[in-house]
Design a protein around this motif. Structure first.
Motif, PDB file in Angstrom:
ATOM      1  N   MET A 130       0.839  -1.191   0.000  1.00  0.00           N
ATOM      2  CA  MET A 130       0.000   0.000   0.000  1.00  0.00           C
ATOM      3  C   MET A 130       0.877   1.244   0.000  1.00  0.00           C
ATOM      4  N   PRO A 131       0.942   1.974  -1.120  1.00  0.00           N
ATOM      5  CA  PRO A 131       1.714   3.214  -1.147  1.00  0.00           C
ATOM      6  C   PRO A 131       0.965   4.367  -0.492  1.00  0.00           C
ATOM      7  N   TYR A 132       1.651   5.474  -0.282  1.00  0.00           N
ATOM      8  CA  TYR A 132       1.036   6.719   0.179  1.00  0.00           C
ATOM      9  C   TYR A 132       0.208   7.284  -0.967  1.00  0.00           C
ATOM     10  N   PHE A 133      -0.898   7.957  -0.655  1.00  0.00           N
ATOM     11  CA  PHE A 133      -1.788   8.369  -1.744  1.00  0.00           C
ATOM     12  C   PHE A 133      -1.144   9.372  -2.696  1.00  0.00           C
ATOM     13  N   HIS A 134      -0.182  10.168  -2.203  1.00  0.00           N
ATOM     14  CA  HIS A 134       0.524  11.095  -3.087  1.00  0.00           C
ATOM     15  C   HIS A 134       1.522  10.374  -3.997  1.00  0.00           C
ATOM     16  N   SER A 135       1.835   9.121  -3.688  1.00  0.00           N
ATOM     17  CA  SER A 135       2.792   8.363  -4.503  1.00  0.00           C
ATOM     18  C   SER A 135       2.147   7.728  -5.722  1.00  0.00           C
ATOM     19  N   MET A 136       0.830   7.735  -5.769  1.00  0.00           N
ATOM     20  CA  MET A 136       0.122   7.007  -6.818  1.00  0.00           C
ATOM     21  C   MET A 136       0.438   7.522  -8.224  1.00  0.00           C
ATOM     22  N   ASN A 137       0.705   8.816  -8.363  1.00  0.00           N
ATOM     23  CA  ASN A 137       0.945   9.394  -9.691  1.00  0.00           C
ATOM     24  C   ASN A 137       2.345   9.123 -10.226  1.00  0.00           C
ATOM     25  N   TYR A 138       3.227   8.624  -9.393  1.00  0.00           N
ATOM     26  CA  TYR A 138       4.617   8.465  -9.799  1.00  0.00           C
ATOM     27  C   TYR A 138       4.877   7.168 -10.564  1.00  0.00           C
ATOM     28  N   PHE A 139       4.219   6.083 -10.142  1.00  0.00           N
ATOM     29  CA  PHE A 139       4.545   4.772 -10.702  1.00  0.00           C
ATOM     30  C   PHE A 139       3.280   3.934 -10.911  1.00  0.00           C
ATOM     31  N   ASN A 140       3.440   2.868 -11.685  1.00  0.00           N
ATOM     32  CA  ASN A 140       2.377   1.890 -11.872  1.00  0.00           C
ATOM     33  C   ASN A 140       2.496   0.862 -10.738  1.00  0.00           C
ATOM     34  N   TRP A 141       1.751   1.105  -9.659  1.00  0.00           N
ATOM     35  CA  TRP A 141       1.908   0.287  -8.462  1.00  0.00           C
ATOM     36  C   TRP A 141       1.373  -1.128  -8.625  1.00  0.00           C
ATOM     37  N   LYS A 142       0.368  -1.289  -9.462  1.00  0.00           N
ATOM     38  CA  LYS A 142      -0.133  -2.646  -9.719  1.00  0.00           C
ATOM     39  C   LYS A 142       0.949  -3.482 -10.399  1.00  0.00           C
ATOM     40  N   LYS A 143       1.653  -2.851 -11.323  1.00  0.00           N
ATOM     41  CA  LYS A 143       2.721  -3.561 -12.034  1.00  0.00           C
ATOM     42  C   LYS A 143       3.858  -3.922 -11.083  1.00  0.00           C
ATOM     43  N   ILE A 144       4.215  -2.973 -10.205  1.00  0.00           N
ATOM     44  CA  ILE A 144       5.267  -3.235  -9.220  1.00  0.00           C
ATOM     45  C   ILE A 144       4.839  -4.357  -8.280  1.00  0.00           C
ATOM     46  N   SER A 145       3.598  -4.303  -7.827  1.00  0.00           N
ATOM     47  CA  SER A 145       3.084  -5.347  -6.932  1.00  0.00           C
ATOM     48  C   SER A 145       3.088  -6.706  -7.604  1.00  0.00           C
ATOM     49  N   ASN A 146       2.667  -6.742  -8.858  1.00  0.00           N
ATOM     50  CA  ASN A 146       2.657  -8.003  -9.602  1.00  0.00           C
ATOM     51  C   ASN A 146       4.066  -8.557  -9.743  1.00  0.00           C
ATOM     52  N   HIS A 147       5.021  -7.683 -10.007  1.00  0.00           N
ATOM     53  CA  HIS A 147       6.420  -8.117 -10.149  1.00  0.00           C
ATOM     54  C   HIS A 147       6.917  -8.752  -8.841  1.00  0.00           C
ATOM     55  N   LEU A 148       6.499  -8.184  -7.716  1.00  0.00           N
ATOM     56  CA  LEU A 148       6.911  -8.703  -6.414  1.00  0.00           C
ATOM     57  C   LEU A 148       6.098  -9.918  -5.981  1.00  0.00           C
ATOM     58  N   GLY A 149       4.991 -10.168  -6.695  1.00  0.00           N
ATOM     59  CA  GLY A 149       4.098 -11.247  -6.286  1.00  0.00           C
ATOM     60  C   GLY A 149       3.212 -10.839  -5.129  1.00  0.00           C
ATOM     61  N   TYR A 150       2.995  -9.526  -4.952  1.00  0.00           N
ATOM     62  CA  TYR A 150       2.190  -8.993  -3.858  1.00  0.00           C
ATOM     63  C   TYR A 150       0.800  -8.588  -4.353  1.00  0.00           C
ATOM     64  N   ASN A 151      -0.106  -8.495  -3.406  1.00  0.00           N
ATOM     65  CA  ASN A 151      -1.419  -7.915  -3.680  1.00  0.00           C
ATOM     66  C   ASN A 151      -1.322  -6.397  -3.531  1.00  0.00           C
ATOM     67  N   PHE A 152      -1.903  -5.658  -4.464  1.00  0.00           N
ATOM     68  CA  PHE A 152      -1.892  -4.200  -4.401  1.00  0.00           C
ATOM     69  C   PHE A 152      -3.152  -3.693  -3.710  1.00  0.00           C
ATOM     70  N   ILE A 153      -2.987  -2.829  -2.714  1.00  0.00           N
ATOM     71  CA  ILE A 153      -4.116  -2.185  -2.042  1.00  0.00           C
ATOM     72  C   ILE A 153      -4.029  -0.690  -2.309  1.00  0.00           C
ATOM     73  N   SER A 154      -5.023  -0.159  -2.965  1.00  0.00           N
ATOM     74  CA  SER A 154      -5.006   1.259  -3.321  1.00  0.00           C
ATOM     75  C   SER A 154      -5.303   2.130  -2.103  1.00  0.00           C
ATOM     76  N   PRO A 155      -4.504   3.181  -1.884  1.00  0.00           N
ATOM     77  CA  PRO A 155      -4.796   4.107  -0.775  1.00  0.00           C
ATOM     78  C   PRO A 155      -5.984   5.012  -1.073  1.00  0.00           C
ATOM     79  N   HIS A 156      -6.475   4.994  -2.313  1.00  0.00           N
ATOM     80  CA  HIS A 156      -7.641   5.802  -2.668  1.00  0.00           C
ATOM     81  C   HIS A 156      -8.961   5.150  -2.233  1.00  0.00           C
ATOM     82  N   SER A 157      -8.914   3.860  -1.873  1.00  0.00           N
ATOM     83  CA  SER A 157     -10.123   3.142  -1.428  1.00  0.00           C
ATOM     84  C   SER A 157     -11.286   3.307  -2.403  1.00  0.00           C
ATOM     85  N   GLU A 158     -11.019   3.089  -3.687  1.00  0.00           N
ATOM     86  CA  GLU A 158     -12.051   3.261  -4.705  1.00  0.00           C
ATOM     87  C   GLU A 158     -13.267   2.381  -4.475  1.00  0.00           C
TER      88      GLU A 158
END
Length: 296
Positions: A130-158
């Motif tokens: 789970m990144p900080y909500f201001h970090s969301m615009n910097y990188f593709n966090w789903k892609k990073i999470s997938n690369h690590l084999g992690y589940n991505f949790i959005s700080p935006h709580s969509e």
């Protein structure tokens, strides 16, 4: 009663706990129509635009944190303020220890009737990120999470605050840049680990560390393992250019590929994950219960 909190256009999990949590806890039992309720967030600071507007109105503080600033002494808590408790000892110290602290207001989720259901969500993720909500615009966090084999949790709580809570509860471990990701992980008994990426630039390192340490000291955690990932890369020209321009020009650059490589390397290690003690959490639960019963 009006809930006062920071509102992000895209949503921010920690702040968005307020309109979801407090109506469930207090409902129509609280008959304070003209009061302003300060709950989850670091919104006690002189620059908060709400304070001037609410200067003559009643303000209730329920586990809120101080946001440090050079102007904090100008934060005048007169007779219109009803401070029930603060987030932690740092916030209390900033206000000359005139008010008690328990811990972050977000622990009140443990008082909800639905908390047991959320807590007992079956585990389905080894690690969530789970990144900080201001970090969301910097990188593709789903892609990073997938690369690590992690589940991505959005700080935006969509998908809503409750869904985010259940995602945290479904994780065996959480690696988070978002402080309320860690706080709710602790409340849900999911061991967590902090990483630092954009907060020194988007929030300010002093502010971020103050907030984290305010909370951590309230749960008797004084030492943590933190994964620090540099966001901006230094070039060999940086220092000469700073000298030549009288510190006016920076030659630091965001080289995304290098930062992503560092992220993947730093976040792949789940050692050092933490939880507060069960005994301490039981004590927090008891104090929150007393405060809520007194309030309603």
């Amino acid at each position: 009663m009006k809930y006062v909190y920071f509102k992000s256009e895209l949503g921010n999990f920690g702040d968005d706990l307020n309109p979801w949590l407090w109506p469930q806890l207090f409902g129509k039992q609280v008959h304070i129509a003209d009061a302003n309720f300060f709950g989850v967030g670091s919104i006690l600071h002189a620059e908060n635009s709400h304070l001037k507007r609410l200067s003559n109105e009643r303000k209730i503080v329920f586990g809120t944190g101080i946001r440090p600033s050079n102007l904090y002494k100008n934060l005048s808590l007169d007779e219109t303020w009803d401070v029930r408790f603060l987030r932690g000892p740092y916030s209390a110290r900033y206000l000359d220890n005139r008010y008690k602290y328990i811990s972050d207001a977000a622990y009140a989720v443990r008082q909800l009737e639905s908390f047991s259901e959320i807590l007992n969500t079956p585990k389905k993720y080894e690690v969530s990120l789970m990144p900080y909500f201001h970090s969301m615009n910097y990188f593709n966090w789903k892609k990073i999470s997938n690369h690590l084999g992690y589940n991505f949790i959005s700080p935006h709580s969509e998908n809503g605050v409750k869904n985010t809570l259940k995602e945290i509860a479904a994780s065996k471990y959480l690696i988070t840049e978002a402080m309320h990701g860690a706080i709710l992980a602790d409340a849900l008994r999911t061991p967590w680990k902090r990483f630092v990426l954009t907060t020194p630039y988007t929030e300010g390192g002093r502010i971020s560390d103050f907030k984290w340490n305010d909370w951590l000291n309230s749960i008797d955690i004084c030492k943590t393992e933190v994964a620090y990932v540099p966001l901006y890369q230094n070039t060999r020209l940086h220092n000469p250019i700073k000298r030549l321009t009288g510190n006016m020009v920076s030659a630091k650059f965001l080289i995304k590929s290098k930062v992503i490589d560092n992220l993947i390397k730093s976040l792949s290690d789940t050692s050092g994950c933490l939880l507060s003690s069960d005994k301490l959490l039981k004590n927090i639960d008891s104090k929150f219960h007393e405060e809520i019963q007194e309030f309603i």
